[in-house]
Design an enzyme around this catalytic site. Structure first.
Site, PDB file in Angstrom:
ATOM      1  N   ASP A   1      36.957  76.420  18.246  1.00  0.00           N
ATOM      2  CA  ASP A   1      36.257  77.538  19.186  1.00  0.00           C
ATOM      3  C   ASP A   1      35.549  76.979  20.161  1.00  0.00           C
ATOM      4  OD1 ASP A   1      35.092  80.246  19.716  1.00  0.00           O
ATOM      5  OD2 ASP A   1      33.541  79.536  18.859  1.00  0.00           O
ATOM      6  N   MET A   2      34.975  77.815  21.083  1.00  0.00           N
ATOM      7  CA  MET A   2      34.393  77.028  22.457  1.00  0.00           C
ATOM      8  C   MET A   2      32.822  77.425  22.258  1.00  0.00           C
ATOM      9  SD  MET A   2      37.091  77.293  25.485  1.00  0.00           S
ATOM     10  CE  MET A   2      35.947  76.316  26.889  1.00  0.00           C
ATOM     11  N   ASP A   3      32.528  78.846  22.469  1.00  0.00           N
ATOM     12  CA  ASP A   3      31.162  79.287  22.808  1.00  0.00           C
ATOM     13  C   ASP A   3      30.663  79.346  21.253  1.00  0.00           C
ATOM     14  OD1 ASP A   3      30.811  79.992  25.763  1.00  0.00           O
ATOM     15  OD2 ASP A   3      32.740  81.096  25.091  1.00  0.00           O
TER      16      ASP A   3
ATOM     17  N   SER B   1      32.006  82.504  14.464  1.00  0.00           N
ATOM     18  CA  SER B   1      31.991  83.899  14.565  1.00  0.00           C
ATOM     19  C   SER B   1      33.356  84.540  13.912  1.00  0.00           C
ATOM     20  CB  SER B   1      31.869  84.353  16.048  1.00  0.00           C
ATOM     21  OG  SER B   1      30.739  83.762  16.661  1.00  0.00           O
TER      22      SER B   1
END
Length: 246
Positions: free
Chosen positions: A13-15, A198
């Site tokens: 995942d990035m953010d 998330s």
């Protein structure tokens, strides 16, 4: 849990995961990713972002294989060859926009041609839609938005922050996209390490051989993960790669 098979694909995942609060990849994380690439491990960005805001990081990190964008709405090669796509019909996106306007939340919508940030196109039907997102720090507004979206049976709901809700076509997830890539590469999910923070990461973390929750992850993610690493501000991704891959 100790994974018996060597890791052959790292899904990031990035953010809140790969990127720190300045939207940067730390030097230690870059080095760990490069060392994994040198071992012929696939490193795949698996993000809620559209390709336009994901691709520059793939270039910066010199990634070689695939990108999962829009929560699995699109799967591409790093050369931007489209491999798989799942769209939401324009009528639904238009309805979601007007619901969001009425509730008073900020919105973004990802089409195959780009992102609309808190603005609507002149004609929704001129575009192919991948994802709808809305956010608010007002819990009542966010809860109302989640309730309204839940009535749409054709949608898959998730989030990328506790203050937002995101909608894709039913059945779309980062996990499903990873299954697609595993089949293409000729590996199994047991050979995947997935890192995230998330709800849009929860399925890939549950289904990967090693599911890693960031130190800053939502509590639900930590509960299903095999391992909790450091935060995105403290090289959490690098530490997970160093421990399980290198």
């Amino acid at each position: 849990m100790t994974n018996k098979k060597p890791i052959r694909l790292i899904a990031l995942d990035m953010d809140g995961t790969l990127l720190n609060s300045n939207h940067e990849v730390s030097l230690r994380t870059k080095t760990a990713i490069q060392n994994a690439l040198d071992k012929d491990v696939h490193v795949v960005l698996s993000t809620g972002r559209g390709i336009d805001t994901c691709y520059p990081y793939a270039e910066e990190l010199k990634l070689r294989s695939y990108l999962i964008t829009a929560n699995g709405g699109q799967i591409c090669t790093v050369d931007k060859q489209l491999l798989d796509q799942h769209t939401v019909n324009a009528e639904t996106i238009e309805k979601l926009w007007y619901i969001g306007k009425e509730v008073g939340v900020r919105m973004w919508m990802i089409s195959t041609e780009g992102v609309f940030q808190n603005e609507a196109p002149e004609n929704f039907y001129d575009y192919e839609w991948l994802k709808f997102g809305s956010y608010s720090k007002d819990k009542d507004k966010l809860d109302r938005m989640i309730k309204e979206l839940s009535y749409f049976e054709e949608l898959e709901l998730t989030n990328s922050l506790p203050i937002n809700v995101e909608a894709n076509a039913k059945g779309v997830s980062k996990a499903k996209a990873l299954h697609f890539l595993c089949d293409r590469i000729g590996i199994t999910m047991d050979e995947v390490m997935a890192c995230g923070d998330s709800l849009n990461d929860i399925k890939m973390i549950q289904e990967a051989g090693i599911g890693v929750a960031m130190g800053n992850a939502q509590e639900a993610i930590k509960k299903v993960a095999n391992h909790i690493t450091d935060t995105n501000e403290n090289d959490g991704v690098a530490k997970a790669i160093e421990e399980f891959v290198l």
